[in-house]
Every structure is written in structure tokens, then in C-alpha cells.
Design a protein around this motif. Structure first.
Motif, PDB file in Angstrom:
ATOM      1  N   GLY A 111      36.949  44.038  28.069  1.00  0.00           N
ATOM      2  CA  GLY A 111      37.866  43.250  27.257  1.00  0.00           C
ATOM      3  C   GLY A 111      38.117  41.890  27.865  1.00  0.00           C
ATOM      4  N   THR A 112      38.517  40.988  27.022  1.00  0.00           N
ATOM      5  CA  THR A 112      38.951  39.666  27.483  1.00  0.00           C
ATOM      6  C   THR A 112      40.151  39.242  26.638  1.00  0.00           C
ATOM      7  N   GLU A 113      40.979  38.390  27.228  1.00  0.00           N
ATOM      8  CA  GLU A 113      42.163  37.922  26.482  1.00  0.00           C
ATOM      9  C   GLU A 113      41.804  36.754  25.551  1.00  0.00           C
ATOM     10  N   VAL A 114      40.586  36.214  25.682  1.00  0.00           N
ATOM     11  CA  VAL A 114      40.168  35.092  24.824  1.00  0.00           C
ATOM     12  C   VAL A 114      39.720  35.679  23.481  1.00  0.00           C
ATOM     13  N   ALA A 119      45.955  30.015  29.902  1.00  0.00           N
ATOM     14  CA  ALA A 119      44.689  30.316  30.550  1.00  0.00           C
ATOM     15  C   ALA A 119      44.483  31.815  30.724  1.00  0.00           C
ATOM     16  N   GLY A 120      45.553  32.591  30.888  1.00  0.00           N
ATOM     17  CA  GLY A 120      45.435  34.027  31.065  1.00  0.00           C
ATOM     18  C   GLY A 120      44.884  34.378  32.430  1.00  0.00           C
ATOM     19  N   THR A 121      44.802  35.660  32.685  1.00  0.00           N
ATOM     20  CA  THR A 121      44.321  36.136  33.982  1.00  0.00           C
ATOM     21  C   THR A 121      43.408  37.337  33.769  1.00  0.00           C
ATOM     22  N   VAL A 122      42.822  37.798  34.868  1.00  0.00           N
ATOM     23  CA  VAL A 122      41.991  39.007  34.785  1.00  0.00           C
ATOM     24  C   VAL A 122      42.869  40.203  34.399  1.00  0.00           C
ATOM     25  N   ASP A 123      44.135  40.178  34.846  1.00  0.00           N
ATOM     26  CA  ASP A 123      45.059  41.267  34.475  1.00  0.00           C
ATOM     27  C   ASP A 123      45.270  41.326  32.962  1.00  0.00           C
ATOM     28  N   ASP A 124      45.311  40.141  32.330  1.00  0.00           N
ATOM     29  CA  ASP A 124      45.432  40.112  30.859  1.00  0.00           C
ATOM     30  C   ASP A 124      44.188  40.736  30.239  1.00  0.00           C
ATOM     31  N   ALA A 125      43.030  40.364  30.791  1.00  0.00           N
ATOM     32  CA  ALA A 125      41.765  40.921  30.286  1.00  0.00           C
ATOM     33  C   ALA A 125      41.773  42.439  30.437  1.00  0.00           C
ATOM     34  N   GLN A 126      42.352  42.906  31.559  1.00  0.00           N
ATOM     35  CA  GLN A 126      42.395  44.361  31.792  1.00  0.00           C
ATOM     36  C   GLN A 126      43.226  45.061  30.723  1.00  0.00           C
TER      37      GLN A 126
END
Lengths: 266, 149
Positions: free
Chosen positions: B82-85, B26-33
Motif C-alpha cells: 500500500g501507499t498513501e499516495v 508528504a506522508g510517511t512509510v507509517d501512513d503507507a503501512q
């Protein structure tokens, strides 16, 4: 060049043009601001060095004049420590502008002590060390980055323990000190472009709303800042008109008064 | 250890592993960062100071969010989203206080990265509009960072 390669080049240019046009076409040229204002969830408070950077481009500033290292009063009230912490971090950015290594190191130590006083010292210790190391090596860009990290870590640590309001006071303290220095510089060497840097009415509204939501912090300095924001707002909310030299001077007087209230005991 | 305890332990372990894997996916906002910062990386070499703070959350496909930002004339800004998706498409655009598109033509969008370049004509409040244009996920994390010089 052959006709084929010429046509190839032309096609490439046309393709780039079409791509750029396609991109421009994606974003609406206008949005309904009133509608959008209802959807705004975050307001970004600029760091003092963002304002100082813009100010520097208008002419050379004698930053040494604004460096401050003398110790302020010791407070026990956490909101007062938070305000002071924001102010001291802003002092750090000023010392970096002045490239004053001893001042930067002293300020780094004060930031650490204040952070301990508010219970978030652990998250700051590595940054304080990095500030000292970078100042010793005169790596000003690294010091700037560490000061930014310091503020970010302090606020993250506060938010983690649901002290968001204290975190907001850190930002406010930094903004007030930045505005005090900005108005001092512009008062001395007035220019319409310098004065325009004060055009921040939405930030004033934002800070005012945050203070309004802190009735539990019933301190004279908080009340003083609230009424000062009301005084400043009409001076900077001038639409497309210029901010006058007199307004800049008045804001400087107001922020000097507030700064003195933040750093000294009542 | 009896049979029942063994089975219970195995089932619990399986549940923990499944939970950890689903969180990872699912990832997180930190991943998106970290993706937003990846987009910012080349600009740091050009002298942009990237702020430590970032803004983020999650959006459904086609949803937008606005961030209000004070910009100063004289500075130059880049905003990176950015996004991790990885199969998502995101966009970021900047508008002035009157609602007029204020970004430079070299602003770009590339799948799960987007960036907007602004050289403010005046000091004041601007709107940063972030959007998840398309995404295979129901909710897509996003993170916005900015830098200036």
C-alpha cells in the motif's frame, strides 16, 4: 433466459477473462534471479509460529513435549540477553501451540524481565499484560498476535537507539529455537515434507553475514553459532534433492548444543 | 511586546504551520503501512495471521525493489502492498528462487493497493518484487505486510 441476457452473461465472462489475462500479462513470467539478487535489500526472518504452522499440517505434534518454562541463567552481557530473549519468545509460541496457559503466562513474565535487562522493558509492559489476559481467557490467536507484537516492539525499541545488531540477535535466537524444535519433531517422525521445512539456505547466509558484522560481540556463544551455521548450511543447501533423516538428526544435535549454550552460563 | 518581536513570533508560527502541513501532505512509510493493513483486513477474517513487522521505503515512479522471503510449503501466504499516495499505481509480484512467477491468479492490483497470493510448491527462498508503476509524486512511500495461514 433470453438471447440478450445470454449474450450479456457471455460478455461478462469474456470481460473477466480478459481482465485476468491483462493482469497476468502485466507481470513478467520470469525474472533474472542473478540480477534481482543484487537489488535485494531486505531479508525477512520468519517467526517460529510460521514454521510450526506448516509442521502442524503434516500431522499432529505433541507440543506439550516441547514446552519449556524453567528459568535460564541471568546474563549481564546484552548480546546474550538478546539471544535468550529471542529463544524465550519462541518458547512462548511453543506454549501457545500446546495451549498451555500457565506456561504462556510465565514466559510472558520472563520476556518482560529480559526486556528490562536490555533496557526496553517499557515498550513490553503492555504486551506482557495482554499475553497474560489472553492466556487466562484461552484466546490463543490473541496470544500469538501479542507475542508477535512483543518481538516487533522489542526490535523497534532496539532499532530506535541504534542497537540493530541486538535486534538481529533476537531474531536469530528465535530462529535457532524454532529450528531445534522443528528438527526434534522431524527426527521423531521423519517425512520428506517435514525435512523440507529446513530448506532455508539463504537465511543461513543472511545470519552468517550479520554475525560477521558483529566483531564487537566477542563472545564464545557468538563464535559457536557462526561455526554451527557453517556446519548446517551444506546439510540444507541440497537444491532439488531431499534433506536426509541423518541431516535432520545432525542439525538437531547442533541446535541442541547451541540452545544449551544460549540458556546456560559458560 | 514590541513590533519586531510580534512580527518575528508570527513569522515563526507561520513557518511551523507550513512545515507541519508539508509533512502532513508528504506522508510517511507509517501512513503507507496503514493502507497495506487496510488491504489485509478482509483476509484476517479468513484466518490469515498478519505479521506485525512490515517493510517499506520510498520509490520513484517506475522503480522496483526486491525483498527476499523464506516461504514454507504447507502454508498459504498473502502479501499486501500500500501507499498513501492515492493517485499512484503499485504492484507486488512473487517469484521463486529460479525466477519463475509463483503467485496465484487471484493476486490483484487496484490503484494504490496491490496484493499477491502464494501457495508455495516448495519450501525455500522467494523474491517479493514491489514496484511503484505510476505516481504523481517524485518519491512514493510504500509498505509491504504479509500474512499466512
Amino acid at each position: 433466459m433470453t438471447a440478450f441476457s445470454r449474450s450479456l452473461k457471455f460478455s461478462a465472462i469474456a470481460l473477466i477473462g480478459a481482465t485476468l489475462y491483462a493482469h497476468a500479462a502485466q507481470a513478467p513470467q520470469r525474472i533474472d534471479v542473478k540480477q534481482m539478487s543484487k537489488r535485494v535489500e531486505n531479508v525477512v526472518v520468519p517467526l517460529p509460529n510460521e514454521i510450526f504452522g506448516a509442521l502442524n499440517k503434516l500431522g499432529s505434534v505433541n507440543w506439550r513435549e516441547y514446552v519449556r518454562t524453567e528459568k535460564s541463567s541471568n546474563f549481564t552481557e546484552r548480546p546474550r540477553i538478546a539471544l535468550l530473549l529471542g529463544t524465550v519468545i519462541a518458547d512462548g509460541f511453543i506454549a501457545v501451540q500446546a495451549e498451555d496457559a500457565p506456561a504462556v503466562k510465565e514466559i510472558g513474565q520472563r520476556v518482560l524481565n529480559l526486556s528490562k535487562g536490555i533496557g526496553v522493558g517499557n515498550s513490553i509492559t503492555p504486551h506482557a499484560k495482554a499475553i497474560t489476559d489472553a492466556a487466562d481467557k484461552r484466546k490463543w490467536e490473541n496470544v500469538r498476535q501479542e507475542l508477535d507484537r512483543t518481538q516487533s516492539s522489542v526490535q523497534a525499541a532496539m532499532n530506535e537507539v541504534h542497537d540493530e545488531k541486538l535486534s538481529q540477535l533476537v531474531s536469530l535466537g528465535g530462529w535457532l529455537r524454532g529450528t531445534q524444535v522443528l528438527t526434534s519433531v522431524v527426527t521423531k517422525h521423519f517425512s520428506p515434507d517435514g525435512a523440507e521445512l529446513l530448506h532455508q539456505p539463504d537465511l543461513l547466509v543472511h545470519f552468517r553475514a550479520q554475525l560477521q558484522a558483529m566483531p564487537e560481540f566477542n563472545l564464545p556463544i557468538i563464535r559457536e553459532i557462526q561455526s554451527a551455521l557453517d556446519e548446517v548450511r551444506p546439510l540444507v543447501d541440497v537444491g532439488s534433492s531431499h534433506i536426509s533423516p541423518d541431516s535432520v538428526r545432525k542439525i538437531n544435535e547442533i541446535t541442541n548444543r547451541l540452545d544449551s549454550g544460549i540458556v546456560t552460563r559458560d | 511586546m514590541n513590533g519586531f518581536t510580534k512580527i518575528s513570533l508570527r513569522v515563526s508560527l507561520l513557518l511551523v504551520v507550513c512545515f507541519a502541513l508539508s509533512r502532513g501532505a508528504a506522508g510517511t512509510v507509517d501512513d503507507a503501512q496503514s493502507f497495506a493493513l487496510q488491504a489485509a483486513e478482509p483476509y484476517v477474517k479468513e484466518g490469515f495471521q498478519v505479521r506485525e513487522d512490515y517493510w517499506g521505503g520510498d520509490l520513484g515512479s517506475g522503480e522496483k525493489k526486491a525483498v527476499r522471503q523464506q516461504l514454507f510449503k504447507g502454508n498459504e501466504y498473502w502479501f499486501w502492498l500500500g501507499t498513501e499516495v492515492e493517485r499512484a499505481k503499485v504492484s507486488v509480484h512473487i517469484y521463486d528462487s529460479e525466477g519463475k512467477l509463483a503467485e496465484q491468479p487471484d493476486s490483484w492490483e487496484k490503484g494504490h493497493f496491490a496484493a499477491a497470493h502464494v501457495i508455495p510448491k516448495s519450501t525455500g527462498s522467494y523474491f517479493v518484487i514491489v514496484a511503484v508503476e505510476e505516481s504523481p509524486e517524485e518519491r512514493t512511500h510504500w509498505a509491504l505486510v504479509y500474512g499466512f495461514r
